[in-house]
Design a protein around this motif. Sequence first.
Motif, PDB file in Angstrom:
ATOM      1  N   TYR A  80      41.570  38.761  33.549  1.00 26.35           N
ATOM      2  CA  TYR A  80      41.361  37.765  34.441  1.00 26.35           C
ATOM      3  C   TYR A  80      40.347  38.303  35.399  1.00 26.35           C
ATOM      4  O   TYR A  80      39.624  37.895  35.718  1.00 26.35           O
TER       5      TYR A  80
ATOM      6  N   ARG B 245      36.493  40.022  35.010  1.00 27.32           N
ATOM      7  CA  ARG B 245      36.310  39.119  34.897  1.00 27.32           C
ATOM      8  C   ARG B 245      34.531  39.451  36.056  1.00 27.32           C
ATOM      9  O   ARG B 245      34.831  39.899  36.919  1.00 27.32           O
TER      10      ARG B 245
ATOM     11  N   GLY C  19      34.954  44.134  37.399  1.00 25.96           N
ATOM     12  CA  GLY C  19      33.567  43.550  37.281  1.00 25.96           C
ATOM     13  C   GLY C  19      33.006  43.634  38.356  1.00 25.96           C
ATOM     14  O   GLY C  19      32.647  42.370  38.064  1.00 25.96           O
TER      15      GLY C  19
END
Length: 216
Positions: A47, A50, A73
């Motif tokens: 998560y 991301r 990310g």
Amino acid sequence: MTSIAQRAMGNRVVSFVYEKAWRPIFTRGFSLGGSGTADYDHALRAYLARPGDRRVLDVACGPGNYSDDAASGLTGDGRYVGIDFSPAMLDQAVRDHRADRVTFVRGDAHHLPFADNTFDTVMCLAALYLIPDPLPVLDEMARVCAPGGEIIVFASAKASIAALPGGSALAGLVGLRLFDLDELSDRMRLLGLEHLEQTVTGVGQYVHARTPRAAS
């Protein structure tokens, strides 16, 4: 007086082995030998990785356990900032996690050296139970979190065997605080945080909440 756990976090040998050896074993211990905490941790890392233009603050970051995931990310002006009080932990973090979007600073979690509404994600993972007077740290995390931002905490939970007689006393001897199941979530609600989710894994808990969005 400095606790055993606090002294350990300032030790250079501990900072070296913490990320690769001690912490994985400790994480499994939160699930009482099961995989619940490790599974959630794996999902959390995905998560955090991301894609997005986010400003991330990692409170009590230790040797940078989550810096690679949180920075991988990031796009645009996105940046990861890890803050810790231990010079030994920060030295190890700088040695092991060099990246353009990653910065480590030394500071006190009770007085975060950042302006209000600075970060989109503010997290404190596997550290809050080591910090003296930890609840005001949540206040500071909420202060520096931007409207509509998220706060993520992994901490201890006074559940299962931790609730047995003597469990809290033993934890206290080494400087580990066992939080009541509603203690962190109640504080977050008092701070006005919304969309609160709590997941208990053995004697650990993950709490995720958001700050209210700015009025349009």
